[in-house]
Scaffold this motif. Sequence first.
Motif, PDB file in Angstrom:
ATOM      1  N   THR A   1       8.953   7.339  -5.989  1.00  0.00           N
ATOM      2  CA  THR A   1       8.787   5.895  -6.107  1.00  0.00           C
ATOM      3  C   THR A   1       7.316   5.547  -5.905  1.00  0.00           C
ATOM      4  OG1 THR A   1      10.998   5.527  -5.219  1.00  0.00           O
ATOM      5  CG2 THR A   1       9.491   3.643  -5.233  1.00  0.00           C
ATOM      6  N   LEU A   2       6.776   4.776  -6.824  1.00  0.00           N
ATOM      7  CA  LEU A   2       5.383   4.346  -6.698  1.00  0.00           C
ATOM      8  C   LEU A   2       5.300   3.095  -5.834  1.00  0.00           C
ATOM      9  CD1 LEU A   2       3.935   4.775 -10.313  1.00  0.00           C
ATOM     10  CD2 LEU A   2       3.737   6.310  -8.370  1.00  0.00           C
ATOM     11  N   LYS A   3       4.313   3.064  -4.962  1.00  0.00           N
ATOM     12  CA  LYS A   3       4.091   1.901  -4.110  1.00  0.00           C
ATOM     13  C   LYS A   3       2.755   1.259  -4.464  1.00  0.00           C
ATOM     14  CE  LYS A   3       7.751   2.523  -1.488  1.00  0.00           C
ATOM     15  NZ  LYS A   3       8.894   1.569  -1.500  1.00  0.00           N
ATOM     16  N   PRO A   4       2.681  -0.078  -4.481  1.00  0.00           N
ATOM     17  CA  PRO A   4       1.390  -0.740  -4.708  1.00  0.00           C
ATOM     18  C   PRO A   4       0.521  -0.674  -3.456  1.00  0.00           C
ATOM     19  CG  PRO A   4       3.096  -2.375  -4.310  1.00  0.00           C
ATOM     20  CD  PRO A   4       3.788  -1.038  -4.342  1.00  0.00           C
ATOM     21  N   VAL A   5      -0.769  -0.952  -3.634  1.00  0.00           N
ATOM     22  CA  VAL A   5      -1.694  -0.907  -2.500  1.00  0.00           C
ATOM     23  C   VAL A   5      -1.307  -1.936  -1.443  1.00  0.00           C
ATOM     24  CG1 VAL A   5      -4.096  -1.355  -1.816  1.00  0.00           C
ATOM     25  CG2 VAL A   5      -3.604   0.041  -3.832  1.00  0.00           C
ATOM     26  N   GLU A   6      -0.806  -3.096  -1.868  1.00  0.00           N
ATOM     27  CA  GLU A   6      -0.453  -4.131  -0.905  1.00  0.00           C
ATOM     28  C   GLU A   6       0.676  -3.688   0.017  1.00  0.00           C
ATOM     29  OE1 GLU A   6       0.851  -7.645  -2.858  1.00  0.00           O
ATOM     30  OE2 GLU A   6       2.562  -6.691  -3.859  1.00  0.00           O
ATOM     31  N   HIS A   7       1.480  -2.727  -0.429  1.00  0.00           N
ATOM     32  CA  HIS A   7       2.537  -2.189   0.441  1.00  0.00           C
ATOM     33  C   HIS A   7       1.917  -1.479   1.642  1.00  0.00           C
ATOM     34  CE1 HIS A   7       6.429  -0.472   1.513  1.00  0.00           C
ATOM     35  NE2 HIS A   7       5.826   0.710   1.639  1.00  0.00           N
ATOM     36  N   LEU A   8       0.786  -0.790   1.412  1.00  0.00           N
ATOM     37  CA  LEU A   8       0.093  -0.133   2.520  1.00  0.00           C
ATOM     38  C   LEU A   8      -0.553  -1.154   3.447  1.00  0.00           C
ATOM     39  CD1 LEU A   8      -1.799   2.707   0.586  1.00  0.00           C
ATOM     40  CD2 LEU A   8       0.467   2.807   1.596  1.00  0.00           C
ATOM     41  N   LEU A   9      -1.231  -2.125   2.831  1.00  0.00           N
ATOM     42  CA  LEU A   9      -1.980  -3.093   3.624  1.00  0.00           C
ATOM     43  C   LEU A   9      -1.065  -3.966   4.474  1.00  0.00           C
ATOM     44  CD1 LEU A   9      -4.560  -4.223   0.906  1.00  0.00           C
ATOM     45  CD2 LEU A   9      -4.814  -2.432   2.637  1.00  0.00           C
ATOM     46  N   GLY A  10       0.183  -4.104   4.070  1.00  0.00           N
ATOM     47  CA  GLY A  10       1.110  -4.966   4.806  1.00  0.00           C
ATOM     48  C   GLY A  10       1.832  -4.268   5.936  1.00  0.00           C
ATOM     49  N   CYS A  11       1.550  -2.966   6.135  1.00  0.00           N
ATOM     50  CA  CYS A  11       2.242  -2.220   7.182  1.00  0.00           C
ATOM     51  C   CYS A  11       1.247  -1.773   8.248  1.00  0.00           C
ATOM     52  CB  CYS A  11       2.935  -0.987   6.588  1.00  0.00           C
ATOM     53  SG  CYS A  11       4.222  -1.406   5.395  1.00  0.00           S
ATOM     54  N   SER A  12       1.712  -1.782   9.492  1.00  0.00           N
ATOM     55  CA  SER A  12       0.846  -1.377  10.606  1.00  0.00           C
ATOM     56  C   SER A  12       1.168   0.028  11.105  1.00  0.00           C
ATOM     57  CB  SER A  12       0.985  -2.370  11.761  1.00  0.00           C
ATOM     58  OG  SER A  12       2.344  -2.481  12.153  1.00  0.00           O
ATOM     59  N   GLY A  13       2.393   0.489  10.891  1.00  0.00           N
ATOM     60  CA  GLY A  13       2.791   1.807  11.376  1.00  0.00           C
ATOM     61  C   GLY A  13       2.599   2.881  10.328  1.00  0.00           C
ATOM     62  N   ASN A  14       2.915   4.122  10.695  1.00  0.00           N
ATOM     63  CA  ASN A  14       2.822   5.252   9.775  1.00  0.00           C
ATOM     64  C   ASN A  14       4.011   5.205   8.807  1.00  0.00           C
ATOM     65  OD1 ASN A  14       2.784   7.833   8.540  1.00  0.00           O
ATOM     66  ND2 ASN A  14       1.601   8.626  10.287  1.00  0.00           N
TER      67      ASN A  14
END
Length: 523
Positions: free
Chosen positions: A159-172
């Motif tokens: 599954t591909l994730k957009p960059v905003e998915h990373l930026l919106g998360c604080s944990g690993n």
Amino acid sequence: MSGIQVKVLHAFKLNGLSLRSEASKFLIETLENLDSGEVDTWLRRVIEIVQKQPLDNVFIDRTVLEHAVAECKEGNDDTGDRVFNFIDAFSVPHYTYNVERKKFMLDSNRKPCLNGLADDKANMFVERYMLLYQRTMHHELFTPSAFAASSNVKSAKFTLKPVEHLLGCSGNLGDIIVFGMLTRLKEDKYFLEDPSGVVELDLSKTVFHTGLYTENCFVLAEGSYDDQVFHVSALGFPPLEKAATTRSFFGNINFFGGPSSVCVASSEKLKQLEQDDVNQNNMFVFISDLWLDNPKVISNFKTLLSGYASMPPALFVICGNFLSQYCGTKQLMQLKQGFDELAQLISEFDEILESSRFVFIPGPQDLGPANILPRPPLSKMVSEKLKEKVPFAYFLSNPCRIQYCSQEIVIYREDIVNKMCRNSLHLPTDLQDIPSHFAKTLLSQSHLCPLPLHIRPIYWCFDNALRLYPLPDVVVCADKYEGYNVNISDTIFMNPGSFSRNDCVFKVYWPATKELEECKITS
């Protein structure tokens, strides 16, 4: 309900359109008068013409269909069935991917100019992203599994994730895959960018797959996100897609350009012409760096013409540079004199003059406007006399496109291999296989020049002229680098080598069998 009526309604529905009753009746009556083999072709053409019109809504009335049928009848001549079509870069149709309709739409209202606006630069990268993103999502590794969705079985696909998915998360987040463009926003720091945002990359422990990774390349990055940095464990290019697969998704749209209303690969008539006895022995000669100011080079070229005098090739593709060195203010006169002498030389061979076509493409050091891609053809002042003496001479842009029967050929003259290697984040360990890495990079990017704009400038509004989508049958990337040929995803990718630098090497292509021959003039 008749078979044609079902076919008509289904075809328009698939394209997000609905027919009013009068329009449906008119089209069915028109198609009933055709042979059964022509119905699908006509229906496809009518839908394409309707989509090009400025529609207010999805309901199509009779007036719109009458116009489409009339245009279809006018275009039903032999212009799209010519054996050769030479396509300038500035006339390549501009298709953009529509996310809502999940199809490519022709931007017919667009009026591009050389000096584009800031939005044009942004749109250039967004269009590259959307083209590669939808292509990646078609691949079996990223297509959602219908079986897994309808059951509790876990899908093994990615599954591909957009960059905003990373930026919106604080944990690993664990291992994830993100698709985006490599950029360098700060010195010695690389970032991954997509339309949703940008994230810093840690490439210290990255495994690089096949290819040459430069800024502005679109990549699939696998890794974990922690402390606002995406730690990349593996970096690869979006998967390739054969031309036949592309057409299975989008039909017979003519992305390539030329007079045909549909892609030439779908024309049975052109396929038969290609295998016809008359065209069976046709061959194309590809030459790069023909220095017209060097007597030895001209002598060797005369030897080449003499060798083919009894069996003239159907096509000579001759790329610059046409002078061995820059001559300052004398550049124009030197170039003009060289082409005048070349015209005289070719006219000495009557059979070649009558049978062969000559295509001339400027090199990066040839006289012309700013060295920005795509480059226009050489000046008329230079080509005038040669065109008078050689009837089948064509001066085209760089890059340019040639359609021969059902085959699509892209010609590109640029010393780009060394530039790609110099600007690559990571050089392959096997330097002998650089051509394969280079070819994989360009075909995976579906673009002839994925370098940063400050390294190789491109006219923003004409970036579509450098696309390789769907993949053509042949890509000729003429470079001063040594000659090579690579076959990837049913596409022949080759460099004829430098005729003037590398002992008079050139390549011969036999389109009927798609065979390639390495040639050299020996003393």
